[in-house]
Scaffold this active site. Structure first.
Site, mmCIF file in Angstrom:
data_model
loop_
_atom_site.group_PDB
_atom_site.id
_atom_site.type_symbol
_atom_site.label_atom_id
_atom_site.label_comp_id
_atom_site.label_asym_id
_atom_site.label_seq_id
_atom_site.Cartn_x
_atom_site.Cartn_y
_atom_site.Cartn_z
ATOM 1 C CB ALA A 199 39.506 41.103 34.983
ATOM 2 C CE LYS A 200 43.407 33.864 35.120
ATOM 3 N NZ LYS A 200 44.153 34.567 34.273
ATOM 4 N NE ARG A 201 39.060 42.826 38.983
ATOM 5 C CZ ARG A 201 40.056 42.923 38.639
ATOM 6 N NH1 ARG A 201 40.931 41.878 38.487
ATOM 7 N NH2 ARG A 201 40.703 44.146 38.316
#
Length: 280
Positions: free
Chosen positions: A102-104
């Site tokens: 998700a690379k949040r």
């Protein structure tokens, strides 16, 4: 048994147990439109679900770690997220560790909300680990790091990615070390307790220039297969690092074997065996 061990010893125990059982491979589930069409599926939610079901059946019982790329589900809106929820649940039920790609990354209450979405048992998106972007400052990830540590889950912080645009930021000087190295060093400080809570993302397609010797956590290394990296490249690029922590990732090179779940399983197994032979 893996779950019970992880609860008592942290993400490191979960990672090591599943890798010992299944070998070192992170298989990506990336249902982008071209692959759906290649499988003879429509680029619709129905096509997405058929694609996802085949991946869960073929890869869930085979790969140590499954990495669904969140964006390819998100593009279909709420219906796509419903499919993603089933992928996460199905792969975890099959015994794989699920790493939500998700690379949040954000600050304060927003980061806490992302943490609740991806790492809290109450969320239908709850995974075993999640990728995070630390470029608002590593300290901004604290809600996720704390949650992961207290629930035996993991987070993977971007350190030296394979895209050429990342180099200007990740190799910039940060007080005598690169920005990427500062991320690795911050992760190592968290992992000093032996939990292996924080892994890092380091691409396999080029020399990374990082000292990973103190990390004591997993190194997710995308780029194997379709992006050009080979198993032999892994041994060269990560020479001097502890190979037991290296987690090579492949997506398209495996997914091209679909739509037959058995063919997907065979492709994942073949890739894993190449990795194991190269890193032995």
């Amino acid at each position: 048994m893996i779950e019970a061990t992880a609860r008592s010893s942290g993400f490191a125990a979960r990672y090591r147990a599943v890798v010992a059982e299944r070998g070192r491979l992170c298989a990506g589930i990336d249902p982008h439109g071209a692959l759906l069409e290649q499988w003879g599926l429509p680029v619709t939610v129905d096509g997405l679900r058929a694609f996802a079901d085949a991946c869960v059946e073929g890869l869930g019982p085979t790969a140590a770690v499954i990495k669904p790329q969140v964006a390819f589900f998100e593009v279909f809106g709420a219906a796509g997220f419903a499919v993603l929820e089933d992928v996460i649940a199905g792969c975890r039920e099959a015994g794989a560790v699920v790493l939500a790609d998700a690379k949040r990354g954000d600050i304060g209450s927003t980061m806490a909300a992302y943490t609740a979405a991806w790492l809290d048992d109450a969320s239908p998106l709850c995974s075993d680990a999640v990728t995070l972007s630390p470029y608002l400052g590593f300290g901004s990830l604290e809600p996720a790091v704390h949650k992961a540590r207290t629930t035996a889950r993991g987070v993977f912080a971007l350190a030296r990615t394979s895209n050429p645009e990342g180099g200007s930021v990740q190799t910039a000087d940060a007080g005598g070390r690169t920005v990427g190295q500062s991320i690795v060093d911050a992760a190592a400080e968290v992992n000093a307790d032996g939990s292996g809570t924080v892994g890092v993302v380091v691409g396999a397609t080029r020399e990374h220039g990082l000292d990973l010797s103190r990390l004591a956590g997993p190194v997710l290394s995308p780029g194997l297969g379709a992006q050009g990296a080979t198993a032999a490249d892994l041994a060269r690029i990560f020479d001097g690092s502890d190979p037991s922590w290296l987690l090579p990732a492949a997506s398209r090179s495996i997914l091209r074997a679909g739509p037959d779940p058995a063919a997907l399983a065979a492709a994942a197994s073949a890739t894993r065996d190449e990795v194991e032979a190269a890193l032995r």
